[in-house]
Design a protein around this motif. Structure first.
Motif, PDB file in Angstrom:
ATOM      1  N   ALA A 115       4.191  -1.312   0.667  1.00  0.00           N
ATOM      2  CA  ALA A 115       3.029  -2.192   0.508  1.00  0.00           C
ATOM      3  C   ALA A 115       1.743  -1.371   0.430  1.00  0.00           C
ATOM      4  O   ALA A 115       0.867  -1.638  -0.406  1.00  0.00           O
ATOM      5  N   ALA A 116       1.635  -0.364   1.296  1.00  0.00           N
ATOM      6  CA  ALA A 116       0.450   0.515   1.261  1.00  0.00           C
ATOM      7  C   ALA A 116       0.393   1.279  -0.058  1.00  0.00           C
ATOM      8  O   ALA A 116      -0.685   1.438  -0.644  1.00  0.00           O
ATOM      9  N   ASP A 117       1.552   1.737  -0.549  1.00  0.00           N
ATOM     10  CA  ASP A 117       1.580   2.472  -1.817  1.00  0.00           C
ATOM     11  C   ASP A 117       1.139   1.603  -2.991  1.00  0.00           C
ATOM     12  O   ASP A 117       0.479   2.091  -3.914  1.00  0.00           O
ATOM     13  N   VAL A 118       1.501   0.317  -2.965  1.00  0.00           N
ATOM     14  CA  VAL A 118       1.058  -0.598  -4.023  1.00  0.00           C
ATOM     15  C   VAL A 118      -0.467  -0.693  -4.014  1.00  0.00           C
ATOM     16  O   VAL A 118      -1.115  -0.641  -5.061  1.00  0.00           O
ATOM     17  N   ILE A 119      -1.044  -0.814  -2.833  1.00  0.00           N
ATOM     18  CA  ILE A 119      -2.509  -0.914  -2.736  1.00  0.00           C
ATOM     19  C   ILE A 119      -3.153   0.396  -3.167  1.00  0.00           C
ATOM     20  O   ILE A 119      -4.152   0.395  -3.902  1.00  0.00           O
ATOM     21  N   TYR A 120      -2.581   1.533  -2.727  1.00  0.00           N
ATOM     22  CA  TYR A 120      -3.128   2.829  -3.147  1.00  0.00           C
ATOM     23  C   TYR A 120      -3.059   2.987  -4.663  1.00  0.00           C
ATOM     24  O   TYR A 120      -3.987   3.521  -5.278  1.00  0.00           O
ATOM     25  N   SER A 121      -1.957   2.549  -5.280  1.00  0.00           N
ATOM     26  CA  SER A 121      -1.845   2.682  -6.740  1.00  0.00           C
ATOM     27  C   SER A 121      -2.847   1.784  -7.449  1.00  0.00           C
ATOM     28  O   SER A 121      -3.396   2.166  -8.483  1.00  0.00           O
ATOM     29  N   ARG A 122      -3.123   0.599  -6.903  1.00  0.00           N
ATOM     30  CA  ARG A 122      -4.167  -0.267  -7.475  1.00  0.00           C
ATOM     31  C   ARG A 122      -5.522   0.417  -7.399  1.00  0.00           C
ATOM     32  O   ARG A 122      -6.299   0.375  -8.352  1.00  0.00           O
ATOM     33  N   LEU A 123      -5.813   1.016  -6.243  1.00  0.00           N
ATOM     34  CA  LEU A 123      -7.092   1.703  -6.078  1.00  0.00           C
ATOM     35  C   LEU A 123      -7.219   2.882  -7.038  1.00  0.00           C
ATOM     36  O   LEU A 123      -8.275   3.101  -7.635  1.00  0.00           O
ATOM     37  N   LYS A 124      -6.129   3.622  -7.204  1.00  0.00           N
ATOM     38  CA  LYS A 124      -6.143   4.769  -8.109  1.00  0.00           C
ATOM     39  C   LYS A 124      -6.354   4.308  -9.547  1.00  0.00           C
ATOM     40  O   LYS A 124      -7.138   4.914 -10.290  1.00  0.00           O
ATOM     41  N   LEU A 125      -5.688   3.220  -9.934  1.00  0.00           N
ATOM     42  CA  LEU A 125      -5.858   2.680 -11.278  1.00  0.00           C
ATOM     43  C   LEU A 125      -7.288   2.208 -11.508  1.00  0.00           C
ATOM     44  O   LEU A 125      -7.881   2.454 -12.556  1.00  0.00           O
ATOM     45  N   ARG A 126      -7.869   1.536 -10.501  1.00  0.00           N
ATOM     46  CA  ARG A 126      -9.253   1.076 -10.618  1.00  0.00           C
ATOM     47  C   ARG A 126     -10.212   2.260 -10.750  1.00  0.00           C
ATOM     48  O   ARG A 126     -11.124   2.248 -11.572  1.00  0.00           O
ATOM     49  N   ASP A 127      -9.987   3.311  -9.953  1.00  0.00           N
ATOM     50  CA  ASP A 127     -10.844   4.498 -10.038  1.00  0.00           C
ATOM     51  C   ASP A 127     -10.727   5.169 -11.405  1.00  0.00           C
ATOM     52  O   ASP A 127     -11.722   5.626 -11.968  1.00  0.00           O
ATOM     53  N   GLN A 128      -9.500   5.234 -11.940  1.00  0.00           N
ATOM     54  CA  GLN A 128      -9.308   5.825 -13.262  1.00  0.00           C
ATOM     55  C   GLN A 128      -9.989   4.983 -14.335  1.00  0.00           C
ATOM     56  O   GLN A 128     -10.581   5.523 -15.271  1.00  0.00           O
ATOM     57  N   LEU A 129      -9.921   3.666 -14.197  1.00  0.00           N
ATOM     58  CA  LEU A 129     -10.559   2.782 -15.163  1.00  0.00           C
ATOM     59  C   LEU A 129     -12.073   2.971 -15.147  1.00  0.00           C
ATOM     60  O   LEU A 129     -12.708   3.034 -16.202  1.00  0.00           O
ATOM     61  N   VAL A 130     -12.641   3.088 -13.957  1.00  0.00           N
ATOM     62  CA  VAL A 130     -14.089   3.321 -13.845  1.00  0.00           C
ATOM     63  C   VAL A 130     -14.442   4.658 -14.482  1.00  0.00           C
ATOM     64  O   VAL A 130     -15.427   4.770 -15.217  1.00  0.00           O
ATOM     65  N   THR A 131     -13.628   5.681 -14.233  1.00  0.00           N
ATOM     66  CA  THR A 131     -13.883   6.997 -14.800  1.00  0.00           C
ATOM     67  C   THR A 131     -13.792   6.974 -16.319  1.00  0.00           C
ATOM     68  O   THR A 131     -14.631   7.554 -17.012  1.00  0.00           O
ATOM     69  N   VAL A 132     -12.790   6.283 -16.837  1.00  0.00           N
ATOM     70  CA  VAL A 132     -12.591   6.230 -18.286  1.00  0.00           C
ATOM     71  C   VAL A 132     -13.720   5.452 -18.959  1.00  0.00           C
ATOM     72  O   VAL A 132     -14.163   5.809 -20.044  1.00  0.00           O
TER      73      VAL A 132
END
Length: 193
Positions: A115-132
């Motif tokens: 469950a924590a990994d799912v949330i971490y992956s969402r956060l990582k995806l959001r950060d990558q989207l902001v960066t892109v």
């Protein structure tokens, strides 16, 4: 199961109040909470002790409140998935089913960590989207700013030259003059909008 009998019964808080407290947590805090709980359970702590440790470790009152509420619910005999479902009702609704799956498989720490990994992956995806999207957004805003400067300052300085020629200006220049006049006449309204 252990032969205990209840000594006293306490009224519990309403579900809506607890759900509202859980919503104030950020996704990173929820993921850190679940990951920390999984690590403590893997290390051999029972769940109420692990929740007590997490309650003392986190500084925010809302995290402490969730840990205390979970410990109270679980200590009161509430099934784990229902207790986690109440704590993370709106913000992360998938946590309760993952806890139930981990408990059914005999790997509660694994379910919590997933469950924590799912949330971490969402956060990582959001950060990558902001960066892109940061560079294209900067280019777009810069282009709009340059267009406004050209239409407000450069095109009006060219307008007298076009009038001196006495003939009809080229279509591109007349479009730019029209856009420049419109922008300068309605600049206040456009800025307000």
């Amino acid at each position: 199961r252990d032969g205990f009998s209840p000594i006293n019964i306490k009224a519990r808080q309403a579900t809506k109040v607890r759900a509202a407290k859980a919503q104030r947590l950020g996704n990173r805090e929820i993921a850190d909470f679940l990951s920390g709980l999984a690590e403590l359970l893997k290390a051999g702590a029972d769940i109420r002790t692990a929740l007590g440790i997490l309650s003392a470790r986190f500084e925010r009152a809302s995290v402490k409140k969730i840990a205390e509420d979970l410990a109270s619910d679980i200590g009161g005999g509430e099934p784990l998935d229902r207790a986690f479902g109440r704590a993370f009702q709106k913000s992360e609704a998938f946590v309760a089913p993952m806890v139930a799956a981990g408990e059914a498989a005999g790997d509660l720490p694994g379910g919590l960590q997933r469950a924590a990994d799912v949330i971490y992956s969402r956060l990582k995806l959001r950060d990558q989207l902001v960066t892109v999207l940061a560079y294209p957004s900067f280019v777009f805003v810069s282009a709009i700013g340059a267009l406004v400067v050209i239409l407000l300052y450069i095109v009006p300085s060219i307008a007298p030259l076009a009038e001196e020629l006495g003939s009809e200006p080229p279509m591109a220049l007349s479009l730019m003059l029209t856009a420049s006049n419109f922008l300068s006449a309605n600049l206040g309204l456009i800025g307000l909008g």
